[in-house]
Write a protein that holds these residues in place. Structure first.
Motif, PDB file in Angstrom:
ATOM      1  N   THR A  25       0.861  -1.190   0.000  1.00 37.57           N
ATOM      2  CA  THR A  25       0.000   0.000   0.000  1.00 37.57           C
ATOM      3  C   THR A  25       0.895   1.237   0.000  1.00 37.57           C
ATOM      4  OG1 THR A  25      -1.919   1.010   1.041  1.00 37.57           O
ATOM      5  CG2 THR A  25      -0.223   0.221   2.537  1.00 37.57           C
ATOM      6  N   ARG A  33      -7.861   7.847  -0.779  1.00 40.88           N
ATOM      7  CA  ARG A  33      -9.054   6.996  -0.792  1.00 40.88           C
ATOM      8  C   ARG A  33      -9.848   7.064   0.504  1.00 40.88           C
ATOM      9  NH1 ARG A  33     -10.112   3.512  -5.351  1.00 40.88           N
ATOM     10  NH2 ARG A  33      -8.384   3.937  -6.746  1.00 40.88           N
ATOM     11  N   CYS A 109     -20.785  -0.551  13.671  1.00 39.72           N
ATOM     12  CA  CYS A 109     -20.444   0.873  13.824  1.00 39.72           C
ATOM     13  C   CYS A 109     -21.581   1.673  14.448  1.00 39.72           C
ATOM     14  CB  CYS A 109     -20.090   1.482  12.472  1.00 39.72           C
ATOM     15  SG  CYS A 109     -18.602   0.788  11.784  1.00 39.72           S
ATOM     16  N   ARG A 148      -4.724  -5.865   2.720  1.00 40.70           N
ATOM     17  CA  ARG A 148      -4.565  -4.408   2.584  1.00 40.70           C
ATOM     18  C   ARG A 148      -5.902  -3.687   2.413  1.00 40.70           C
ATOM     19  NH1 ARG A 148      -2.363  -3.112  -3.554  1.00 40.70           N
ATOM     20  NH2 ARG A 148      -4.118  -4.064  -4.636  1.00 40.70           N
ATOM     21  N   ARG A 215     -16.296  -1.436  -1.278  1.00 38.82           N
ATOM     22  CA  ARG A 215     -16.808  -0.725  -2.450  1.00 38.82           C
ATOM     23  C   ARG A 215     -18.345  -0.747  -2.467  1.00 38.82           C
ATOM     24  NH1 ARG A 215     -14.422  -2.214  -8.335  1.00 38.82           N
ATOM     25  NH2 ARG A 215     -12.638  -2.627  -7.006  1.00 38.82           N
ATOM     26  N   ASN A 252     -14.726   7.206   6.161  1.00 41.24           N
ATOM     27  CA  ASN A 252     -14.027   7.565   4.930  1.00 41.24           C
ATOM     28  C   ASN A 252     -14.290   9.046   4.651  1.00 41.24           C
ATOM     29  OD1 ASN A 252     -13.454   7.984   2.113  1.00 41.24           O
ATOM     30  ND2 ASN A 252     -13.414   5.761   1.897  1.00 41.24           N
ATOM     31  N   ARG A 254     -14.221  10.623   1.981  1.00 40.93           N
ATOM     32  CA  ARG A 254     -15.037  10.844   0.775  1.00 40.93           C
ATOM     33  C   ARG A 254     -16.523  10.646   1.086  1.00 40.93           C
ATOM     34  NH1 ARG A 254     -13.676   6.947  -3.374  1.00 40.93           N
ATOM     35  NH2 ARG A 254     -12.740   5.653  -1.780  1.00 40.93           N
TER      36      ARG A 254
HETATM   37  N1  ACO Z   1      -3.513   0.071  -0.868  1.00 36.55           N
HETATM   38  C1  ACO Z   1      -3.409   0.074  -2.214  1.00 36.55           C
HETATM   39  N2  ACO Z   1      -4.364  -0.410  -3.031  1.00 36.55           N
HETATM   40  C2  ACO Z   1      -5.479  -0.911  -2.457  1.00 36.55           C
HETATM   41  C3  ACO Z   1      -5.650  -0.951  -1.068  1.00 36.55           C
HETATM   42  C4  ACO Z   1      -4.610  -0.440  -0.258  1.00 36.55           C
HETATM   43  N3  ACO Z   1      -4.691  -0.422   1.085  1.00 36.55           N
HETATM   44  N4  ACO Z   1      -6.856  -1.509  -0.794  1.00 36.55           N
HETATM   45  C5  ACO Z   1      -7.428  -1.815  -1.969  1.00 36.55           C
HETATM   46  N5  ACO Z   1      -6.591  -1.448  -2.982  1.00 36.55           N
HETATM   47  C6  ACO Z   1      -6.805  -1.594  -4.404  1.00 36.55           C
HETATM   48  C7  ACO Z   1      -7.839  -2.656  -4.736  1.00 36.55           C
HETATM   49  O1  ACO Z   1      -7.222  -3.932  -4.792  1.00 36.55           O
HETATM   50  C8  ACO Z   1      -8.321  -2.204  -6.073  1.00 36.55           C
HETATM   51  O2  ACO Z   1      -7.406  -2.595  -7.069  1.00 36.55           O
HETATM   52  P1  ACO Z   1      -7.936  -3.257  -8.434  1.00 36.55           P
HETATM   53  O3  ACO Z   1      -8.787  -2.205  -9.066  1.00 36.55           O
HETATM   54  O4  ACO Z   1      -6.659  -3.556  -9.153  1.00 36.55           O
HETATM   55  O5  ACO Z   1      -8.718  -4.441  -8.006  1.00 36.55           O
HETATM   56  C9  ACO Z   1      -8.267  -0.680  -5.990  1.00 36.55           C
HETATM   57  O6  ACO Z   1      -7.366  -0.378  -4.903  1.00 36.55           O
HETATM   58  C10 ACO Z   1      -9.600  -0.037  -5.699  1.00 36.55           C
HETATM   59  O7  ACO Z   1     -10.226  -0.746  -4.627  1.00 36.55           O
HETATM   60  P2  ACO Z   1     -11.661  -0.357  -4.119  1.00 36.55           P
HETATM   61  O8  ACO Z   1     -12.082  -1.336  -3.074  1.00 36.55           O
HETATM   62  O9  ACO Z   1     -12.576  -0.135  -5.279  1.00 36.55           O
HETATM   63  O10 ACO Z   1     -11.351   1.061  -3.457  1.00 36.55           O
HETATM   64  P3  ACO Z   1     -12.369   2.141  -2.948  1.00 36.55           P
HETATM   65  O11 ACO Z   1     -12.127   3.415  -3.621  1.00 36.55           O
HETATM   66  O12 ACO Z   1     -13.780   1.606  -2.893  1.00 36.55           O
HETATM   67  O13 ACO Z   1     -11.893   2.346  -1.418  1.00 36.55           O
HETATM   68  C11 ACO Z   1     -12.594   1.700   0.795  1.00 36.55           C
HETATM   69  C12 ACO Z   1     -11.963   1.239  -0.521  1.00 36.55           C
HETATM   70  C13 ACO Z   1     -11.687   2.726   1.410  1.00 36.55           C
HETATM   71  C14 ACO Z   1     -12.725   0.499   1.722  1.00 36.55           C
HETATM   72  C15 ACO Z   1     -13.991   2.316   0.527  1.00 36.55           C
HETATM   73  O14 ACO Z   1     -14.717   1.483  -0.343  1.00 36.55           O
HETATM   74  C16 ACO Z   1     -14.799   2.555   1.772  1.00 36.55           C
HETATM   75  O15 ACO Z   1     -14.478   3.371   2.615  1.00 36.55           O
HETATM   76  N6  ACO Z   1     -15.965   1.890   1.915  1.00 36.55           N
HETATM   77  C17 ACO Z   1     -16.918   2.093   3.022  1.00 36.55           C
HETATM   78  C18 ACO Z   1     -16.510   1.345   4.245  1.00 36.55           C
HETATM   79  C19 ACO Z   1     -17.542   1.534   5.346  1.00 36.55           C
HETATM   80  O16 ACO Z   1     -18.163   2.588   5.486  1.00 36.55           O
HETATM   81  N7  ACO Z   1     -17.788   0.501   6.144  1.00 36.55           N
HETATM   82  C20 ACO Z   1     -18.838   0.573   7.147  1.00 36.55           C
HETATM   83  C21 ACO Z   1     -18.319   0.912   8.446  1.00 36.55           C
HETATM   84  S1  ACO Z   1     -17.162  -0.242   9.105  1.00 36.55           S
HETATM   85  C22 ACO Z   1     -17.930  -1.172  10.387  1.00 36.55           C
HETATM   86  O17 ACO Z   1     -19.128  -1.247  10.503  1.00 36.55           O
HETATM   87  C23 ACO Z   1     -17.040  -1.978  11.275  1.00 36.55           C
END
Ligand code: ACO
Length: 322
Positions: A25, A33, A109, A148, A215, A252, A254
């Motif tokens: 990462t 992100r 959460c 990750r 996602r 997040n 965003r």
């Molecule tokens: N570092 C680098 N790359 C990464 C990482 C990382 N840590 N994590 C994922 N990637 C990659 C993925 O593999 C993917 O690569 P690919 O396109 O080659 O497959 C790319 O980055 C994009 O991944 P996405 O999952 O689409 O990334 P996204 O922009 O959606 O961000 C995140 C991910 C941060 C998890 C976001 O989706 C998010 O915040 N979601 C909401 C989470 C949430 O609100 N959860 C509820 C609360 S938690 C609870 O209740 C306990």
């Protein structure tokens, strides 16, 4: 009404630079992100009830109330000290309380918001005169440090409020809680329950780690927190312009920005600490609330909107007049 607020964060800081050494990462990916720069991690000997008791004592000190006077303790958590007894009874013991009754609420959460709503209702119907409501999570204990997609997101912490019967206009003006059990597959922890009792197989398969489809959750989060916020504001008999401060779940940056746009509130009315804490799950709103309270951003008479989203899926919003 909320009379006192408190929080506890452990000393150990885990930065994005530290994570760069652990998984594939980068600080740039995590920052753009998620908005997270660093998060706190519990020391090996610390437990959920240690965190909760520290936050609770801080809220009681803020309220000027002795721990012996507390009648009800509710802790929102999905990762207690052990499966049973509840974390709340360990808190009761640790703060030196015998008068009260304690139990936990599991809503991922949303644990703090659900607990606040339950405590307010129990005080409102006359069963109790006061309550400690705590949100605590040590999610780094159930984090897969090789994944990750999740290990960069979560941090440990605890937040608490001390409640008494509403006086005049002060108190919980509205609360709206939701869940959708058809979406359990988006965020879950498979192990240690009746479906997959602990065995060598559950360990080999990594059932002792939290798993999330971030996602997919992202799409629901913005829409449903926006809808729930609008419902809570209307239920409170207010307009969006009457809201003085918004405390969103810190999952997040965003999601937080999209929510602020959707609600049409100025960014300076939104409390953000995700850069320093990461996602602390049920602790995120009460930690942010206490930080805002102690820094003077929350003062008596303010209408504060909280909104949250999490595993279940669960979501909700509430308006409180301080
Ligand atoms: N570092 C680098 N790359 C990464 C990482 C990382 N840590 N994590 C994922 N990637 C990659 C993925 O593999 C993917 O690569 P690919 O396109 O080659 O497959 C790319 O980055 C994009 O991944 P996405 O999952 O689409 O990334 P996204 O922009 O959606 O961000 C995140 C991910 C941060 C998890 C976001 O989706 C998010 O915040 N979601 C909401 C989470 C949430 O609100 N959860 C509820 C609360 S938690 C609870 O209740 C306990």
């Amino acid at each position: 009404m909320i009379v006192g607020t408190g929080h506890y964060l452990p000393d150990k800081v885990l930065t994005n630079a530290d994570l760069e050494k652990m998984v594939d990462t980068s600080d740039e990916w995590i920052t753009t992100r998620t908005g997270i720069k660093e998060r706190r991690v519990a020391a090996p000997e610390e437990t959920t009830s240690d965190f909760s008791a520290a936050a609770a004592l801080s809220a009681l000190e803020c309220a000027g109330v002795e721990p012996t006077e507390v009648e009800l303790i509710i802790t929102g958590t999905i990762n207690g000290d052990m499966k049973f007894p509840s974390t709340s009874v360990f808190v009761q013991q640790k703060i030196g309380n015998k008068k009260g009754v304690g139990f936990d609420v599991g809503a991922a959460c949303c644990g703090f918001l659900y607990s606040l709503t339950v405590a307010d209702a129990l005080i409102g119907c006359g069963m109790f005169n006061n309550a400690l409501v705590i949100g605590t999570e040590l999610l780094t204990r159930v984090t897969d440090w090789d994944d990750r997609r999740t290990c960069v997101l979560f941090g440990d912490g605890s937040g608490a409020v001390y409640l008494e019967k509403s006086q005049g206009e002060r108190g919980l003006l509205s609360s709206t809680l939701h869940s959708d059990g058809s979406l359990t597959h988006l965020l879950y922890y498979l192990g240690e329950g009746t479906k997959y009792p602990s065995s060598h197989k559950t360990i080999d398969n990594g059932y002792h780690f939290l798993r999330m489809d971030g996602r997919e959750i992202f799409k629901y989060a913005v829409r449903e927190m926006g809808n729930a916020s609008a419902q809570a504001i209307e239920k409170a008999g207010l307009k969006p312009s009457d809201i003085d401060l918004v405390i969103p779940h810190q999952a997040n940056i965003r999601i937080i920005n999209a929510l602020a746009n959707r609600l049409g509130v100025d960014y300076d009315k939104v409390v953000v600490n995700i850069d320093k804490t990461g996602n602390t799950s049920s602790a995120s709103i009460p930690i942010a609330m206490d930080q805002a309270h102690r820094s003077g951003r929350i003062v008596e008479g303010m209408n504060v909107l909280m909104t949250v989203f999490g595993g279940g899926l669960t979501w909700g919003a509430a308006v409180v007049k301080f």
